[in-house]
Design a protein around this motif. Structure first.
Motif, PDB file in Angstrom:
ATOM      1  N   GLY A 171     -20.935  26.246  23.509  1.00  0.00           N
ATOM      2  CA  GLY A 171     -20.937  27.539  24.185  1.00  0.00           C
ATOM      3  C   GLY A 171     -19.532  27.859  24.664  1.00  0.00           C
ATOM      4  O   GLY A 171     -18.580  27.792  23.906  1.00  0.00           O
ATOM      5  N   GLY A 172     -19.394  28.160  25.953  1.00  0.00           N
ATOM      6  CA  GLY A 172     -18.086  28.494  26.505  1.00  0.00           C
ATOM      7  C   GLY A 172     -17.250  27.278  26.861  1.00  0.00           C
ATOM      8  O   GLY A 172     -16.092  27.417  27.243  1.00  0.00           O
ATOM      9  N   ALA A 173     -17.801  26.110  26.760  1.00  0.00           N
ATOM     10  CA  ALA A 173     -17.076  24.887  27.087  1.00  0.00           C
ATOM     11  C   ALA A 173     -17.102  23.943  25.889  1.00  0.00           C
ATOM     12  O   ALA A 173     -17.533  24.334  24.804  1.00  0.00           O
ATOM     13  N   ARG A 174     -16.637  22.725  26.088  1.00  0.00           N
ATOM     14  CA  ARG A 174     -16.620  21.729  25.019  1.00  0.00           C
ATOM     15  C   ARG A 174     -17.093  20.392  25.565  1.00  0.00           C
ATOM     16  O   ARG A 174     -16.980  20.126  26.759  1.00  0.00           O
ATOM     17  N   TRP A 175     -17.595  19.558  24.681  1.00  0.00           N
ATOM     18  CA  TRP A 175     -17.906  18.171  25.004  1.00  0.00           C
ATOM     19  C   TRP A 175     -16.656  17.404  24.583  1.00  0.00           C
ATOM     20  O   TRP A 175     -16.452  17.096  23.406  1.00  0.00           O
ATOM     21  N   VAL A 176     -15.782  17.128  25.554  1.00  0.00           N
ATOM     22  CA  VAL A 176     -14.503  16.487  25.280  1.00  0.00           C
ATOM     23  C   VAL A 176     -14.487  15.132  25.961  1.00  0.00           C
ATOM     24  O   VAL A 176     -14.623  15.042  27.184  1.00  0.00           O
ATOM     25  N   THR A 177     -14.337  14.072  25.159  1.00  0.00           N
ATOM     26  CA  THR A 177     -14.229  12.730  25.728  1.00  0.00           C
ATOM     27  C   THR A 177     -12.943  12.078  25.252  1.00  0.00           C
ATOM     28  O   THR A 177     -12.437  12.376  24.167  1.00  0.00           O
ATOM     29  N   VAL A 178     -12.437  11.182  26.091  1.00  0.00           N
ATOM     30  CA  VAL A 178     -11.277  10.376  25.743  1.00  0.00           C
ATOM     31  C   VAL A 178     -11.632   8.912  25.960  1.00  0.00           C
ATOM     32  O   VAL A 178     -12.553   8.587  26.719  1.00  0.00           O
ATOM     33  N   VAL A 179     -10.892   8.051  25.268  1.00  0.00           N
ATOM     34  CA  VAL A 179     -11.096   6.602  25.390  1.00  0.00           C
ATOM     35  C   VAL A 179      -9.734   5.911  25.460  1.00  0.00           C
ATOM     36  O   VAL A 179      -8.716   6.484  25.071  1.00  0.00           O
ATOM     37  N   SER A 180      -9.760   4.683  25.901  1.00  0.00           N
ATOM     38  CA  SER A 180      -8.552   3.869  25.904  1.00  0.00           C
ATOM     39  C   SER A 180      -8.211   3.478  24.470  1.00  0.00           C
ATOM     40  O   SER A 180      -9.104   3.054  23.725  1.00  0.00           O
ATOM     41  N   PRO A 181      -6.944   3.577  24.073  1.00  0.00           N
ATOM     42  CA  PRO A 181      -6.572   3.098  22.739  1.00  0.00           C
ATOM     43  C   PRO A 181      -6.776   1.590  22.601  1.00  0.00           C
ATOM     44  O   PRO A 181      -6.895   1.081  21.499  1.00  0.00           O
ATOM     45  N   GLU A 182      -6.857   0.890  23.734  1.00  0.00           N
ATOM     46  CA  GLU A 182      -7.091  -0.550  23.721  1.00  0.00           C
ATOM     47  C   GLU A 182      -8.558  -0.886  23.462  1.00  0.00           C
ATOM     48  O   GLU A 182      -8.878  -2.032  23.135  1.00  0.00           O
ATOM     49  N   ASP A 183      -9.442   0.100  23.619  1.00  0.00           N
ATOM     50  CA  ASP A 183     -10.875  -0.119  23.427  1.00  0.00           C
ATOM     51  C   ASP A 183     -11.521   1.182  22.933  1.00  0.00           C
ATOM     52  O   ASP A 183     -12.301   1.810  23.637  1.00  0.00           O
ATOM     53  N   PRO A 184     -11.190   1.610  21.700  1.00  0.00           N
ATOM     54  CA  PRO A 184     -11.653   2.904  21.201  1.00  0.00           C
ATOM     55  C   PRO A 184     -13.173   3.037  21.092  1.00  0.00           C
ATOM     56  O   PRO A 184     -13.690   4.151  21.041  1.00  0.00           O
ATOM     57  N   ASP A 185     -13.893   1.925  21.075  1.00  0.00           N
ATOM     58  CA  ASP A 185     -15.349   1.985  21.036  1.00  0.00           C
ATOM     59  C   ASP A 185     -15.956   1.697  22.409  1.00  0.00           C
ATOM     60  O   ASP A 185     -17.165   1.533  22.537  1.00  0.00           O
ATOM     61  N   GLY A 186     -15.107   1.664  23.422  1.00  0.00           N
ATOM     62  CA  GLY A 186     -15.557   1.357  24.777  1.00  0.00           C
ATOM     63  C   GLY A 186     -16.018   2.589  25.534  1.00  0.00           C
ATOM     64  O   GLY A 186     -16.363   3.620  24.947  1.00  0.00           O
ATOM     65  N   THR A 187     -15.992   2.476  26.845  1.00  0.00           N
ATOM     66  CA  THR A 187     -16.455   3.544  27.733  1.00  0.00           C
ATOM     67  C   THR A 187     -15.668   4.818  27.487  1.00  0.00           C
ATOM     68  O   THR A 187     -14.443   4.809  27.407  1.00  0.00           O
ATOM     69  N   GLU A 188     -16.399   5.932  27.375  1.00  0.00           N
ATOM     70  CA  GLU A 188     -15.776   7.234  27.188  1.00  0.00           C
ATOM     71  C   GLU A 188     -15.697   7.957  28.532  1.00  0.00           C
ATOM     72  O   GLU A 188     -16.584   7.827  29.368  1.00  0.00           O
ATOM     73  N   LEU A 189     -14.618   8.725  28.715  1.00  0.00           N
ATOM     74  CA  LEU A 189     -14.446   9.562  29.888  1.00  0.00           C
ATOM     75  C   LEU A 189     -14.643  11.003  29.456  1.00  0.00           C
ATOM     76  O   LEU A 189     -13.888  11.521  28.628  1.00  0.00           O
ATOM     77  N   LEU A 190     -15.675  11.643  30.001  1.00  0.00           N
ATOM     78  CA  LEU A 190     -15.970  13.043  29.705  1.00  0.00           C
ATOM     79  C   LEU A 190     -15.131  13.928  30.616  1.00  0.00           C
ATOM     80  O   LEU A 190     -15.152  13.765  31.843  1.00  0.00           O
ATOM     81  N   LEU A 191     -14.391  14.860  30.025  1.00  0.00           N
ATOM     82  CA  LEU A 191     -13.627  15.847  30.783  1.00  0.00           C
ATOM     83  C   LEU A 191     -14.550  17.045  30.980  1.00  0.00           C
ATOM     84  O   LEU A 191     -14.583  17.969  30.170  1.00  0.00           O
ATOM     85  N   GLU A 192     -15.319  16.975  32.041  1.00  0.00           N
ATOM     86  CA  GLU A 192     -16.428  17.899  32.263  1.00  0.00           C
ATOM     87  C   GLU A 192     -15.984  19.146  33.027  1.00  0.00           C
ATOM     88  O   GLU A 192     -15.315  19.046  34.049  1.00  0.00           O
ATOM     89  N   PRO A 193     -16.365  20.345  32.547  1.00  0.00           N
ATOM     90  CA  PRO A 193     -15.982  21.570  33.230  1.00  0.00           C
ATOM     91  C   PRO A 193     -16.514  21.617  34.672  1.00  0.00           C
ATOM     92  O   PRO A 193     -17.604  21.143  34.953  1.00  0.00           O
ATOM     93  N   SER A 194     -15.716  22.215  35.549  1.00  0.00           N
ATOM     94  CA  SER A 194     -16.056  22.312  36.969  1.00  0.00           C
ATOM     95  C   SER A 194     -16.867  23.560  37.300  1.00  0.00           C
ATOM     96  O   SER A 194     -16.785  24.065  38.413  1.00  0.00           O
TER      97      SER A 194
END
Length: 128
Positions: A35-58
């Motif tokens: 919609g008007g936002a995105r599902w944007v996640t980032v991960v550590s390059p040291e653990d690309p399959d590890g925990t994701e951080l969602l940059l969630e709209p406010s």
């Protein structure tokens, strides 16, 4: 059980994505229009399959008072482990990152707190 995904509320997803990738060094994992936002996640390059951080709209009305209260009280929204807080402090300071707490050693733990430019304080931590 393990943590798969966590999030920080951000004022602007594009600004946040640039800060978290270009400055902090995370890698983009997902970037899906929703919609008007995105599902944007980032991960550590040291653990690309590890925990994701969602940059969630406010966008939710409860988010801004929550974020404001945390920042006013100096409470980080998230904590990231680093190998050396002092080294990261130096590297990030040279890139113009504003710290609200310079490296502070408390026993076996050293922390620093930065402003993520998106309305959050983020703690960097390492233990000895």
């Amino acid at each position: 059980m393990r943590i798969h995904l966590t999030s920080v509320f951000v004022d602007d997803q594009e600004t946040a994505l640039r800060f978290y990738t270009d400055v902090l060094g995370f890698q983009r994992k997902h970037d899906i229009p929703m919609g008007g936002a995105r599902w944007v996640t980032v991960v550590s390059p040291e653990d690309p399959d590890g925990t994701e951080l969602l940059l969630e709209p406010s966008g939710h009305p409860a988010v801004q008072p929550y974020k404001t209260a945390l920042v006013q009280d100096g409470i980080p929204a998230a904590s990231f482990a680093v190998d050396d807080v002092q080294e990261e402090f130096g590297r990030l300071s040279k890139l113009g990152v504003r710290f609200t707490q310079e490296p502070l050693t408390m026993g076996a733990v050293t922390t620093a707190v930065l402003d993520d430019t998106c309305g959050n304080l983020i703690q960097l931590v390492h233990g000895e």
